[in-house]
Design an enzyme around this catalytic site. Sequence first.
Site, PDB file in Angstrom:
ATOM      1  N   ARG A 222       0.812  -1.221   0.000  1.00 53.41           N
ATOM      2  CA  ARG A 222       0.000   0.000   0.000  1.00 53.41           C
ATOM      3  C   ARG A 222       0.848   1.276   0.000  1.00 53.41           C
ATOM      4  O   ARG A 222       0.363   2.351   0.344  1.00 53.41           O
ATOM      5  CB  ARG A 222      -0.964   0.019   1.201  1.00 53.41           C
ATOM      6  N   LEU A 223       2.104   1.174  -0.407  1.00 52.30           N
ATOM      7  CA  LEU A 223       2.987   2.340  -0.476  1.00 52.30           C
ATOM      8  C   LEU A 223       2.943   2.902  -1.902  1.00 52.30           C
ATOM      9  O   LEU A 223       3.926   2.888  -2.650  1.00 52.30           O
ATOM     10  CB  LEU A 223       4.407   1.962  -0.057  1.00 52.30           C
TER      11      LEU A 223
END
Length: 252
Positions: A222-223
Amino acid sequence: MSASSDSTRVTTHHQYETNGMPESALLPTPMPLFHQWFRDAIDAGVPEPEAMTLSTTALPDAPSPAQASSTTDKTHWRVHAPRPSARTVLLKGADECGFYFYSNYASRKGDELAANPWCSLSFYWPQLHRAVRVLGRAERMSRSASQAYFDTRPLGSRIGAWASPQSQVLSSREALDACVAASERQLGMPTSEDAHVPVPEHWGGYMVVPDEVEFWVGRTNRLHDRYRYSRDPNTTLPLSDASSWTIERLAP
Protein backbone atom coordinates in the site's frame (compact mmCIF):
# COMPACT_ATOMS: atom_id res chain seq x y z
CA MET A 1 -13.11 -13.10 0.81
CA SER A 2 -15.77 -14.56 3.07
CA ALA A 3 -19.31 -13.61 3.95
CA SER A 4 -22.46 -15.10 5.35
CA SER A 5 -25.70 -14.88 3.40
CA ASP A 6 -26.69 -11.67 5.20
CA SER A 7 -23.37 -9.82 5.32
CA THR A 8 -20.37 -8.87 3.21
CA ARG A 9 -16.81 -8.92 4.50
CA VAL A 10 -13.64 -8.61 2.43
CA THR A 11 -10.56 -10.08 4.07
CA THR A 12 -8.29 -10.49 1.05
CA HIS A 13 -5.34 -8.13 0.70
CA HIS A 14 -4.50 -7.79 -2.96
CA GLN A 15 -0.99 -6.55 -3.69
CA TYR A 16 -0.37 -4.09 -6.51
CA GLU A 17 2.69 -5.42 -8.32
CA THR A 18 3.98 -2.47 -10.33
CA ASN A 19 7.20 -0.51 -10.62
CA GLY A 20 5.36 2.63 -9.63
CA MET A 21 5.96 5.97 -11.26
CA PRO A 22 9.18 7.98 -10.83
CA GLU A 23 9.14 11.76 -10.83
CA SER A 24 11.00 11.65 -14.13
CA ALA A 25 7.85 10.28 -15.81
CA LEU A 26 5.81 13.36 -14.92
CA LEU A 27 4.94 15.93 -17.58
CA PRO A 28 4.74 19.71 -17.02
CA THR A 29 0.92 19.78 -17.21
CA PRO A 30 -1.67 17.10 -16.43
CA MET A 31 -3.70 16.76 -19.64
CA PRO A 32 -0.92 15.24 -21.82
CA LEU A 33 -0.21 12.75 -19.03
CA PHE A 34 -3.92 11.88 -18.87
CA HIS A 35 -3.96 11.28 -22.64
CA GLN A 36 -0.93 9.02 -22.31
CA TRP A 37 -2.50 7.03 -19.48
CA PHE A 38 -5.80 6.74 -21.33
CA ARG A 39 -4.03 5.28 -24.37
CA ASP A 40 -2.22 2.86 -22.05
CA ALA A 41 -5.60 1.75 -20.66
CA ILE A 42 -6.91 1.10 -24.17
CA ASP A 43 -3.76 -0.83 -25.10
CA ALA A 44 -4.08 -2.90 -21.91
CA GLY A 45 -7.60 -3.95 -22.86
CA VAL A 46 -9.37 -2.16 -20.01
CA PRO A 47 -13.13 -2.53 -20.63
CA GLU A 48 -14.71 0.89 -21.05
CA PRO A 49 -11.69 2.95 -19.96
CA GLU A 50 -13.92 6.00 -20.46
CA ALA A 51 -16.15 5.00 -17.52
CA MET A 52 -15.72 7.53 -14.71
CA THR A 53 -17.35 8.28 -11.41
CA LEU A 54 -18.89 11.74 -11.31
CA SER A 55 -19.43 13.14 -7.83
CA THR A 56 -21.62 16.17 -7.22
CA THR A 57 -22.79 17.81 -4.02
CA ALA A 58 -26.27 19.00 -3.11
CA LEU A 59 -26.22 22.19 -1.10
CA PRO A 60 -28.41 22.59 1.99
CA ASP A 61 -31.92 23.37 0.79
CA ALA A 62 -34.74 22.23 3.05
CA PRO A 63 -37.94 21.59 1.04
CA SER A 64 -41.20 23.26 1.91
CA PRO A 65 -43.86 21.12 3.68
CA ALA A 66 -45.70 20.76 0.38
CA GLN A 67 -42.55 19.56 -1.37
CA ALA A 68 -41.64 17.22 1.47
CA SER A 69 -45.03 15.49 1.17
CA SER A 70 -44.50 14.73 -2.52
CA THR A 71 -42.76 11.47 -3.40
CA THR A 72 -42.07 12.68 -6.94
CA ASP A 73 -40.65 16.11 -6.14
CA LYS A 74 -36.87 15.91 -6.60
CA THR A 75 -36.19 18.18 -3.65
CA HIS A 76 -36.85 15.25 -1.28
CA TRP A 77 -33.16 14.39 -1.48
CA ARG A 78 -32.10 17.78 -0.10
CA VAL A 79 -30.70 17.85 3.41
CA HIS A 80 -29.54 20.43 5.95
CA ALA A 81 -25.85 19.86 5.16
CA PRO A 82 -23.95 19.47 1.89
CA ARG A 83 -24.62 15.93 0.66
CA PRO A 84 -22.47 14.25 -2.01
CA SER A 85 -23.78 11.78 -4.56
CA ALA A 86 -21.87 9.74 -7.14
CA ARG A 87 -22.67 7.82 -10.30
CA THR A 88 -20.85 6.34 -13.29
CA VAL A 89 -20.94 8.31 -16.54
CA LEU A 90 -18.90 8.07 -19.73
CA LEU A 91 -16.14 10.43 -20.75
CA LYS A 92 -16.76 11.63 -24.29
CA GLY A 93 -13.62 13.66 -24.79
CA ALA A 94 -10.72 15.44 -23.13
CA ASP A 95 -8.44 18.17 -24.42
CA GLU A 96 -6.61 21.27 -23.29
CA CYS A 97 -9.92 22.83 -22.23
CA GLY A 98 -11.18 20.05 -19.97
CA PHE A 99 -13.11 16.78 -19.70
CA TYR A 100 -16.45 16.30 -21.53
CA PHE A 101 -19.56 14.29 -20.79
CA TYR A 102 -23.27 14.53 -21.67
CA SER A 103 -26.36 14.15 -19.54
CA ASN A 104 -29.92 15.19 -18.78
CA TYR A 105 -29.82 18.70 -17.29
CA ALA A 106 -32.97 17.94 -15.26
CA SER A 107 -31.48 14.85 -13.59
CA ARG A 108 -30.19 14.76 -10.04
CA LYS A 109 -26.65 15.44 -11.24
CA GLY A 110 -27.96 18.26 -13.42
CA ASP A 111 -29.85 19.87 -10.54
CA GLU A 112 -26.83 19.62 -8.28
CA LEU A 113 -24.41 21.00 -10.87
CA ALA A 114 -26.75 23.91 -11.57
CA ALA A 115 -26.66 24.88 -7.90
CA ASN A 116 -23.03 23.91 -7.27
CA PRO A 117 -20.82 23.39 -10.35
CA TRP A 118 -17.81 22.13 -8.34
CA CYS A 119 -17.49 18.40 -8.91
CA SER A 120 -15.08 15.48 -9.05
CA LEU A 121 -14.28 12.79 -11.62
CA SER A 122 -12.57 9.49 -10.86
CA PHE A 123 -11.14 6.87 -13.24
CA TYR A 124 -9.87 3.44 -12.17
CA TRP A 125 -8.07 1.08 -14.54
CA PRO A 126 -7.45 -2.14 -12.55
CA GLN A 127 -5.42 -3.90 -15.24
CA LEU A 128 -2.80 -1.17 -14.86
CA HIS A 129 -3.28 -0.52 -11.13
CA ARG A 130 -3.76 3.13 -12.01
CA ALA A 131 -6.33 5.76 -11.08
CA VAL A 132 -6.91 9.40 -11.91
CA ARG A 133 -8.87 11.81 -9.76
CA VAL A 134 -10.05 15.19 -11.09
CA LEU A 135 -11.51 18.17 -9.22
CA GLY A 136 -12.93 21.08 -11.13
CA ARG A 137 -15.85 23.19 -12.24
CA ALA A 138 -18.51 21.93 -14.65
CA GLU A 139 -19.70 24.31 -17.36
CA ARG A 140 -22.53 23.64 -19.79
CA MET A 141 -21.51 23.32 -23.40
CA SER A 142 -23.18 25.27 -26.20
CA ARG A 143 -26.35 23.92 -27.77
CA SER A 144 -24.57 23.61 -31.13
CA ALA A 145 -21.80 21.49 -29.56
CA SER A 146 -24.41 19.34 -27.81
CA GLN A 147 -26.33 18.90 -31.08
CA ALA A 148 -23.15 17.88 -32.91
CA TYR A 149 -22.51 15.09 -30.39
CA PHE A 150 -26.21 14.19 -30.17
CA ASP A 151 -26.23 13.54 -33.93
CA THR A 152 -23.60 10.80 -33.48
CA ARG A 153 -25.77 8.78 -31.07
CA PRO A 154 -27.89 5.83 -32.24
CA LEU A 155 -31.47 6.81 -33.05
CA GLY A 156 -32.83 4.88 -30.08
CA SER A 157 -30.55 6.74 -27.71
CA ARG A 158 -31.61 10.08 -29.14
CA ILE A 159 -35.28 9.21 -28.67
CA GLY A 160 -34.47 7.93 -25.19
CA ALA A 161 -32.96 11.29 -24.26
CA TRP A 162 -36.30 12.90 -25.14
CA ALA A 163 -38.34 10.25 -23.36
CA SER A 164 -36.65 9.62 -20.03
CA PRO A 165 -37.55 11.89 -17.08
CA GLN A 166 -34.17 11.03 -15.61
CA SER A 167 -33.99 10.65 -11.81
CA GLN A 168 -37.75 10.96 -11.40
CA VAL A 169 -39.85 8.16 -9.90
CA LEU A 170 -41.44 5.75 -12.40
CA SER A 171 -44.45 3.64 -11.57
CA SER A 172 -43.36 0.79 -13.87
CA ARG A 173 -41.29 -0.19 -16.89
CA GLU A 174 -44.48 0.16 -18.92
CA ALA A 175 -44.64 3.82 -17.90
CA LEU A 176 -41.16 4.35 -19.39
CA ASP A 177 -42.19 2.51 -22.56
CA ALA A 178 -45.18 4.85 -22.81
CA CYS A 179 -42.86 7.86 -22.55
CA VAL A 180 -40.76 6.46 -25.39
CA ALA A 181 -43.84 5.89 -27.56
CA ALA A 182 -45.05 9.43 -26.86
CA SER A 183 -41.65 10.86 -27.80
CA GLU A 184 -41.59 8.85 -31.02
CA ARG A 185 -44.96 10.33 -31.98
CA GLN A 186 -43.82 13.82 -31.01
CA LEU A 187 -40.71 13.46 -33.19
CA GLY A 188 -42.69 12.21 -36.20
CA MET A 189 -41.98 8.48 -35.79
CA PRO A 190 -38.38 8.53 -37.10
CA THR A 191 -37.07 5.13 -38.20
CA SER A 192 -33.82 5.88 -40.00
CA GLU A 193 -30.50 6.34 -38.24
CA ASP A 194 -30.03 9.34 -40.54
CA ALA A 195 -33.19 11.02 -39.27
CA HIS A 196 -32.62 14.45 -37.77
CA VAL A 197 -33.65 14.62 -34.13
CA PRO A 198 -33.10 17.97 -32.39
CA VAL A 199 -31.26 17.84 -29.11
CA PRO A 200 -33.73 18.36 -26.25
CA GLU A 201 -33.55 21.60 -24.27
CA HIS A 202 -33.11 19.51 -21.13
CA TRP A 203 -30.12 17.56 -22.43
CA GLY A 204 -26.57 18.46 -23.37
CA GLY A 205 -22.88 18.51 -22.61
CA TYR A 206 -20.72 19.53 -19.70
CA MET A 207 -17.06 20.51 -19.72
CA VAL A 208 -15.21 20.00 -16.43
CA VAL A 209 -12.33 22.46 -16.18
CA PRO A 210 -9.84 20.90 -13.75
CA ASP A 211 -7.93 22.71 -11.04
CA GLU A 212 -6.64 19.51 -9.42
CA VAL A 213 -5.63 16.25 -11.10
CA GLU A 214 -4.11 13.35 -9.17
CA PHE A 215 -2.35 10.37 -10.74
CA TRP A 216 -2.21 7.21 -8.59
CA VAL A 217 -0.16 4.06 -9.19
CA GLY A 218 -0.64 1.08 -6.89
CA ARG A 219 2.46 -0.44 -5.28
CA THR A 220 3.14 -3.25 -2.84
CA ASN A 221 2.39 -2.83 0.86
CA ARG A 222 0.00 0.00 0.00
CA LEU A 223 2.99 2.34 -0.48
CA HIS A 224 1.51 3.80 -3.63
CA ASP A 225 2.85 6.59 -5.81
CA ARG A 226 0.60 9.64 -5.86
CA TYR A 227 1.20 12.90 -7.70
CA ARG A 228 -1.09 15.89 -7.56
CA TYR A 229 -1.23 18.71 -10.09
CA SER A 230 -3.06 21.72 -8.65
CA ARG A 231 -3.64 25.33 -9.57
CA ASP A 232 -5.73 28.33 -8.57
CA PRO A 233 -9.35 27.60 -9.60
CA ASN A 234 -9.79 31.30 -10.43
CA THR A 235 -6.85 31.59 -12.82
CA THR A 236 -7.54 32.57 -16.41
CA LEU A 237 -4.39 30.89 -17.71
CA PRO A 238 -4.97 27.94 -20.08
CA LEU A 239 -4.55 24.39 -18.82
CA SER A 240 -1.51 24.09 -21.08
CA ASP A 241 0.36 26.81 -19.16
CA ALA A 242 2.86 24.93 -16.99
CA SER A 243 3.45 27.99 -14.81
CA SER A 244 -0.07 27.73 -13.42
CA TRP A 245 0.41 24.19 -12.07
CA THR A 246 2.09 22.99 -8.88
CA ILE A 247 3.16 19.32 -8.79
CA GLU A 248 3.44 17.53 -5.46
CA ARG A 249 4.00 13.96 -4.32
CA LEU A 250 1.37 12.83 -1.80
CA ALA A 251 1.75 10.21 0.89
CA PRO A 252 -0.09 6.99 0.09
